[in-house]
Design a protein around this motif. Structure first.
Motif, PDB file in Angstrom:
ATOM      1  N   MET A   1       0.844  -1.198   0.000  1.00 54.73           N
ATOM      2  CA  MET A   1       0.000   0.000   0.000  1.00 54.73           C
ATOM      3  C   MET A   1       0.879   1.248   0.000  1.00 54.73           C
ATOM      4  SD  MET A   1      -2.864   1.175   2.789  1.00 54.73           S
ATOM      5  CE  MET A   1      -1.674   0.976   4.115  1.00 54.73           C
ATOM      6  N   ARG A   2       0.987   1.905  -1.162  1.00 58.84           N
ATOM      7  CA  ARG A   2       1.740   3.143  -1.250  1.00 58.84           C
ATOM      8  C   ARG A   2       0.866   4.294  -0.769  1.00 58.84           C
ATOM      9  NH1 ARG A   2       5.714   4.648  -6.244  1.00 58.84           N
ATOM     10  NH2 ARG A   2       6.713   6.442  -5.285  1.00 58.84           N
ATOM     11  N   THR A   3       1.450   5.257  -0.068  1.00 60.77           N
ATOM     12  CA  THR A   3       0.636   6.289   0.571  1.00 60.77           C
ATOM     13  C   THR A   3       0.941   7.659  -0.001  1.00 60.77           C
ATOM     14  OG1 THR A   3       2.199   6.934   2.281  1.00 60.77           O
ATOM     15  CG2 THR A   3       0.879   4.973   2.703  1.00 60.77           C
ATOM     16  N   THR A   4       0.146   8.607   0.449  1.00 61.54           N
ATOM     17  CA  THR A   4       0.411  10.018   0.149  1.00 61.54           C
ATOM     18  C   THR A   4       1.071  10.655   1.366  1.00 61.54           C
ATOM     19  OG1 THR A   4      -1.864  10.483   0.828  1.00 61.54           O
ATOM     20  CG2 THR A   4      -1.443  10.269  -1.536  1.00 61.54           C
ATOM     21  N   TYR A   5       2.074   9.984   1.896  1.00 60.23           N
ATOM     22  CA  TYR A   5       2.813  10.454   3.071  1.00 60.23           C
ATOM     23  C   TYR A   5       3.318  11.877   2.810  1.00 60.23           C
ATOM     24  CZ  TYR A   5       6.458  10.396   6.705  1.00 60.23           C
ATOM     25  OH  TYR A   5       7.248  10.675   7.790  1.00 60.23           O
ATOM     26  N   ASN A   6       2.988  12.784   3.724  1.00 60.01           N
ATOM     27  CA  ASN A   6       3.336  14.198   3.565  1.00 60.01           C
ATOM     28  C   ASN A   6       4.693  14.466   4.181  1.00 60.01           C
ATOM     29  OD1 ASN A   6       3.449  16.969   3.367  1.00 60.01           O
ATOM     30  ND2 ASN A   6       1.590  17.354   4.545  1.00 60.01           N
ATOM     31  N   LYS A   7       5.684  14.770   3.341  1.00 57.59           N
ATOM     32  CA  LYS A   7       7.043  15.012   3.829  1.00 57.59           C
ATOM     33  C   LYS A   7       7.260  16.447   4.296  1.00 57.59           C
ATOM     34  CE  LYS A   7       8.907  13.342  -0.034  1.00 57.59           C
ATOM     35  NZ  LYS A   7       7.756  12.694  -0.704  1.00 57.59           N
ATOM     36  N   PHE A   8       6.287  17.325   4.003  1.00 56.09           N
ATOM     37  CA  PHE A   8       6.441  18.739   4.381  1.00 56.09           C
ATOM     38  C   PHE A   8       5.158  19.255   5.046  1.00 56.09           C
ATOM     39  CE2 PHE A   8       9.078  17.899   0.656  1.00 56.09           C
ATOM     40  CZ  PHE A   8      10.332  18.237   1.145  1.00 56.09           C
ATOM     41  N   PRO A   9       4.801  18.685   6.194  1.00 57.80           N
ATOM     42  CA  PRO A   9       3.576  19.133   6.876  1.00 57.80           C
ATOM     43  C   PRO A   9       3.745  20.537   7.446  1.00 57.80           C
ATOM     44  CG  PRO A   9       4.807  17.638   8.280  1.00 57.80           C
ATOM     45  CD  PRO A   9       5.520  17.656   6.961  1.00 57.80           C
ATOM     46  N   GLU A  10       2.700  21.349   7.321  1.00 60.87           N
ATOM     47  CA  GLU A  10       2.755  22.732   7.769  1.00 60.87           C
ATOM     48  C   GLU A  10       1.649  23.021   8.788  1.00 60.87           C
ATOM     49  OE1 GLU A  10       4.155  24.678   3.476  1.00 60.87           O
ATOM     50  OE2 GLU A  10       2.159  25.094   4.290  1.00 60.87           O
ATOM     51  N   LEU A 522       0.684   9.785  18.117  1.00 64.91           N
ATOM     52  CA  LEU A 522       0.016   8.681  17.430  1.00 64.91           C
ATOM     53  C   LEU A 522       0.619   8.453  16.053  1.00 64.91           C
ATOM     54  CD1 LEU A 522      -2.428  10.662  18.840  1.00 64.91           C
ATOM     55  CD2 LEU A 522      -3.714   8.585  18.367  1.00 64.91           C
ATOM     56  N   ASN A 523       0.389   7.247  15.539  1.00 67.25           N
ATOM     57  CA  ASN A 523       0.746   6.919  14.166  1.00 67.25           C
ATOM     58  C   ASN A 523      -0.385   6.086  13.577  1.00 67.25           C
ATOM     59  OD1 ASN A 523       2.060   5.106  11.950  1.00 67.25           O
ATOM     60  ND2 ASN A 523       3.587   6.694  12.328  1.00 67.25           N
ATOM     61  N   LEU A 524      -0.732   6.368  12.327  1.00 71.95           N
ATOM     62  CA  LEU A 524      -1.743   5.585  11.629  1.00 71.95           C
ATOM     63  C   LEU A 524      -1.062   4.348  11.054  1.00 71.95           C
ATOM     64  CD1 LEU A 524      -4.735   5.478  10.708  1.00 71.95           C
ATOM     65  CD2 LEU A 524      -4.001   6.597   8.588  1.00 71.95           C
ATOM     66  N   VAL A 525      -1.187   3.216  11.748  1.00 73.21           N
ATOM     67  CA  VAL A 525      -0.430   2.013  11.393  1.00 73.21           C
ATOM     68  C   VAL A 525      -1.200   1.077  10.467  1.00 73.21           C
ATOM     69  CG1 VAL A 525       0.978   2.092  13.486  1.00 73.21           C
ATOM     70  CG2 VAL A 525      -1.192   0.838  13.511  1.00 73.21           C
ATOM     71  N   GLU A 526      -2.457   1.378  10.211  1.00 73.85           N
ATOM     72  CA  GLU A 526      -3.244   0.586   9.264  1.00 73.85           C
ATOM     73  C   GLU A 526      -4.280   1.505   8.635  1.00 73.85           C
ATOM     74  OE1 GLU A 526      -4.204  -2.596   6.967  1.00 73.85           O
ATOM     75  OE2 GLU A 526      -2.698  -2.726   8.562  1.00 73.85           O
ATOM     76  N   GLY A 527      -4.427   1.427   7.310  1.00 76.08           N
ATOM     77  CA  GLY A 527      -5.390   2.257   6.602  1.00 76.08           C
ATOM     78  C   GLY A 527      -4.716   3.406   5.888  1.00 76.08           C
ATOM     79  N   ALA A 528      -5.353   3.854   4.796  1.00 75.16           N
ATOM     80  CA  ALA A 528      -4.740   4.878   3.953  1.00 75.16           C
ATOM     81  C   ALA A 528      -4.873   6.279   4.520  1.00 75.16           C
ATOM     82  CB  ALA A 528      -5.363   4.825   2.556  1.00 75.16           C
ATOM     83  N   GLN A 529      -6.017   6.597   5.153  1.00 71.05           N
ATOM     84  CA  GLN A 529      -6.247   7.987   5.540  1.00 71.05           C
ATOM     85  C   GLN A 529      -7.285   8.068   6.652  1.00 71.05           C
ATOM     86  OE1 GLN A 529      -6.513  11.068   2.378  1.00 71.05           O
ATOM     87  NE2 GLN A 529      -8.531  11.544   3.234  1.00 71.05           N
ATOM     88  N   ALA A 530      -7.049   8.990   7.565  1.00 70.61           N
ATOM     89  CA  ALA A 530      -8.004   9.291   8.632  1.00 70.61           C
ATOM     90  C   ALA A 530      -8.048  10.790   8.829  1.00 70.61           C
ATOM     91  CB  ALA A 530      -7.621   8.575   9.922  1.00 70.61           C
ATOM     92  N   VAL A 531      -9.075  11.254   9.518  1.00 68.41           N
ATOM     93  CA  VAL A 531      -9.167  12.673   9.829  1.00 68.41           C
ATOM     94  C   VAL A 531      -9.339  12.823  11.337  1.00 68.41           C
ATOM     95  CG1 VAL A 531     -11.676  12.767   9.461  1.00 68.41           C
ATOM     96  CG2 VAL A 531     -10.319  14.857   9.274  1.00 68.41           C
ATOM     97  N   VAL A 543      -5.967  15.991   8.493  1.00 69.02           N
ATOM     98  CA  VAL A 543      -5.903  14.727   7.770  1.00 69.02           C
ATOM     99  C   VAL A 543      -4.546  14.066   7.991  1.00 69.02           C
ATOM    100  CG1 VAL A 543      -5.953  13.640   5.484  1.00 69.02           C
ATOM    101  CG2 VAL A 543      -7.543  15.503   6.034  1.00 69.02           C
ATOM    102  N   VAL A 544      -4.567  12.765   8.280  1.00 67.46           N
ATOM    103  CA  VAL A 544      -3.337  11.991   8.417  1.00 67.46           C
ATOM    104  C   VAL A 544      -3.390  10.803   7.469  1.00 67.46           C
ATOM    105  CG1 VAL A 544      -2.888  12.684  10.792  1.00 67.46           C
ATOM    106  CG2 VAL A 544      -4.256  10.643  10.355  1.00 67.46           C
ATOM    107  N   HIS A 545      -2.206  10.375   7.037  1.00 65.91           N
ATOM    108  CA  HIS A 545      -2.089   9.262   6.103  1.00 65.91           C
ATOM    109  C   HIS A 545      -1.306   8.121   6.746  1.00 65.91           C
ATOM    110  CE1 HIS A 545      -2.363  13.012   3.682  1.00 65.91           C
ATOM    111  NE2 HIS A 545      -3.294  12.316   3.064  1.00 65.91           N
ATOM    112  N   TYR A 546      -1.349   6.981   6.094  1.00 66.67           N
ATOM    113  CA  TYR A 546      -0.669   5.789   6.597  1.00 66.67           C
ATOM    114  C   TYR A 546       0.779   6.098   6.952  1.00 66.67           C
ATOM    115  CZ  TYR A 546       1.503   1.157   6.605  1.00 66.67           C
ATOM    116  OH  TYR A 546       2.212   0.029   6.952  1.00 66.67           O
TER     117      TYR A 546
END
Length: 581
Positions: A1-10, A522-531, A543-546
């Motif tokens: 599962m490839r994610t939209t991991y945000n490398k530059f969160p603001e 916290l870390n989202l360890v399962e699932g693509a996206q949560a709010v 919004v957080v991603h896997y």
């Protein structure tokens, strides 16, 4: 599962869009307007060590028509005097020193500093500029600018630009020794110095990117930091290669494909990570430690602040050995040892949460039942001399590692992750204190033998943590806590000797959480996206991603996490950590 991991969160700061400026020309324009109009104005530009003073001089100071320009560092004690002062803290060890309790004024020659003060006072009219690390020691100033940059950027300058330590002509010294001096001495001393300055500075100057300064008003900075304590946020992660590094993060997080590997991701280590604050069209990058130093109570909570002071005690980071090699076989010091030897008041208890694992992956954890400690130490000594390889199968437990396993590692337990694992490491923060016992015969990326600290390690190994004890106490201590319609909560650790508590929530429907007066990580360890949102609307939905780590400040109180986007209807899971009461 490839994610939209945000490398530059603001963090988008509200209400101060016109209080940040980019480029040297804009910085000069704002400051020049501020210092003009008085018969005499003293401009203080204090700097964290590592700020490029030559760029500051050439691009900013020369643009003013100043009556006097003073570099405070001309009053610094000479290199030998500093070395003599710091010898006990520096030690002869390549990696470990003793935590400094010095204050910055001790690093300056009193007579030279007094002469500079006399020069400043004797200048009757015009603009006086005092700049450099410690500039505020010379004068409180009429206008105060603090020039800052993150520790991770300092390390990059050490590696790639030959940056030496403050007050030392040691650009050619081993990088580990330069880092040691910064970690144990410079950063401690300068954090003490800058904390009160951040609370009164008229401007903060972000000097992270060479040739591209960004400045924000002090009022806007403090408002942005205070806003950050009222909402979920992430710090900016950074990634680093290592001799054992793997390939999972490179693919999962869309990193540079030309890099040989990525070993670490520091996803929540505020002492080293950056915090990105956006003011309209301008983004500044500051050490996330600045938030900890200026608003520790709102961020950490009263009980955590009372126990740890202005230190963020929980660390989340990634260790990637998928397509890589075993981590170093290691042990962390027990509390009394780290206090007595290094001046730290708490130690690196930790755990491994397995995000992904290849078939046959293992975690090395604890010693085998019935071994003779001195025989294992003799084997490690012989391996360290290059006479043989360490007989790990004889002495150390190899425990199968699977996705969502949780291994608890209280200090004193020998351990390492084997090849083929993607580890979310949840630990206490003093991360430098790893005693390598065996490094599988490898050289570092610098071509030098990686330091092994068997002399320290043998003092802290708990030999009672054998096969049966490890299986009973450290592996998947999963306990059901509560459940409801579409969710369940499990306690996953940590061990009773560790001050961090962890809980896992599985959910397909919204789950309500509460900080209960203490910071949550916290870390989202399962699932693509949560709010993440506030039931009362106290902050904007986040919004957080896997695999993203996020921080919920203590001041937030109640918050809710819900499936979002394509994850609606799918099972999700978070792992949450906080400091036990």
């Amino acid at each position: 599962m490839r994610t939209t991991y945000n490398k530059f969160p603001e963090v988008n700061v509200q209400g101060y869009d016109d209080e940040a400026w980019q480029g040297w020309a804009s910085v000069h324009s704002v400051l020049n307007a501020r210092v003009s109009g008085s018969s005499k104005t003293i401009l203080i530009i204090d700097c964290y060590p590592g700020v490029r003073l030559d760029e500051l001089e050439q691009q900013l100071l020369t643009t003013f028509n100043a009556a006097l320009v003073v570099n405070i560092e001309s009053a610094r004690r000479d290199e030998q005097a500093l070395h003599d002062l710091l010898a006990r803290n520096l030690t002869d060890d390549r990696v470990f020193g003793v935590l400094s309790c010095h204050h910055l004024d001790e690093f300056f020659d009193t007579d030279k500093l007094n002469l500079l003060r006399q020069q400043i006072d004797a200048t009757p009219n015009g603009l006086v500029i005092v700049y450099g690390s410690g500039a505020a020691l010379a004068h409180p100033g009429d206008v105060l600018v603090y020039a800052d940059l993150p520790r991770w950027e300092i390390q990059q300058r050490m590696r790639h630009d030959g940056l030496g330590n403050w007050g030392a002509d040691n650009e050619d010294e081993d990088i580990l020794r330069r880092y040691k001096r910064a970690f144990f001495i410079e950063w401690r001393v300068f954090d003490r110095h800058k904390t009160p300055l951040l609370k009164r500075a008229d401007y903060l100057l972000d000097t992270t990117v060479a040739g591209a300064p960004v400045m924000v008003s002090g009022e806007a900075l403090r408002a942005g930091l205070q806003q950050t304590t009222t909402q979920p946020f992430r710090v900016a992660p950074f990634f680093d290669p290592g001799v054992w590094g793997g390939q999972w993060m490179k693919h999962q997080f869309d990193l540079d494909p030309s890099a040989p590997n990525y070993a670490w991701c520091f996803d929540c280590v505020p002492e080293e990570n950056s915090l990105l604050l956006r003011f309209g069209h301008v983004r500044i990058e500051i050490p996330s430690q600045d938030l900890v130093l200026t608003y520790p109570r709102a961020l950490l909570g009263e009980k955590v602040h009372a126990r740890f002071g202005a230190e963020f005690p929980i660390r989340f980071d990634f260790l990637d050995t998928i397509g890589g090699q075993n981590l170093s076989f290691q042990v962390h010091p027990v509390t009394e040892y780290i206090q007595q030897q290094f001046g730290m008041h708490y130690t690196q208890d930790e755990s491994y949460y397995i995000l992904e694992a290849e078939p046959n992956a293992v975690v090395y954890l604890g010693t085998k039942t019935g071994i003779v400690p001195e025989e294992m130490l003799d084997d490690l000594r012989a391996a360290g001399r290059g006479e043989k390889t360490f007989d790990d199968e004889r002495f150390v437990n190899q425990v199968p590692a699977r996705k969502h396993d949780h291994f608890l590692i209280p200090a004193g337990t020998v351990h390492c992750s084997g090849a083929g694992t993607m580890v979310l490491e949840i630990s206490a923060t003093p991360y430098i204190f790893t005693f390598k016992l065996w490094d599988w015969g490898r050289l570092g990326l610098d071509g030098l033998p990686r330091p092994v600290h068997l002399d320290h390690g043998q003092q802290v190994i708990d030999w009672q943590r054998d096969t049966q004890w490890v299986h009973n106490n450290l592996i998947n201590r999963i306990e059901p806590i509560a459940e409801g319609d579409g969710w369940r909560e499990e306690r996953t650790g940590m061990h009773e000797r560790e001050f961090i508590e962890t809980r896992r929530h599985w959910f397909t429907t919204p789950v309500t959480h509460h900080t209960h007066g203490g910071v949550n990580v916290l870390n989202l360890v399962e699932g693509a996206q949560a709010v993440v949102d506030s039931p009362s609307g106290a902050f904007a939905p986040f919004v957080v991603h896997y695999a993203e780590t996020f921080i919920i400040p203590a001041a937030v109180g109640e918050y809710r996490i819900s499936p979002s986007g394509d994850s609606v209807g799918q099972p999700l899971a978070t792992i949450k950590a906080w400091v036990r009461g």
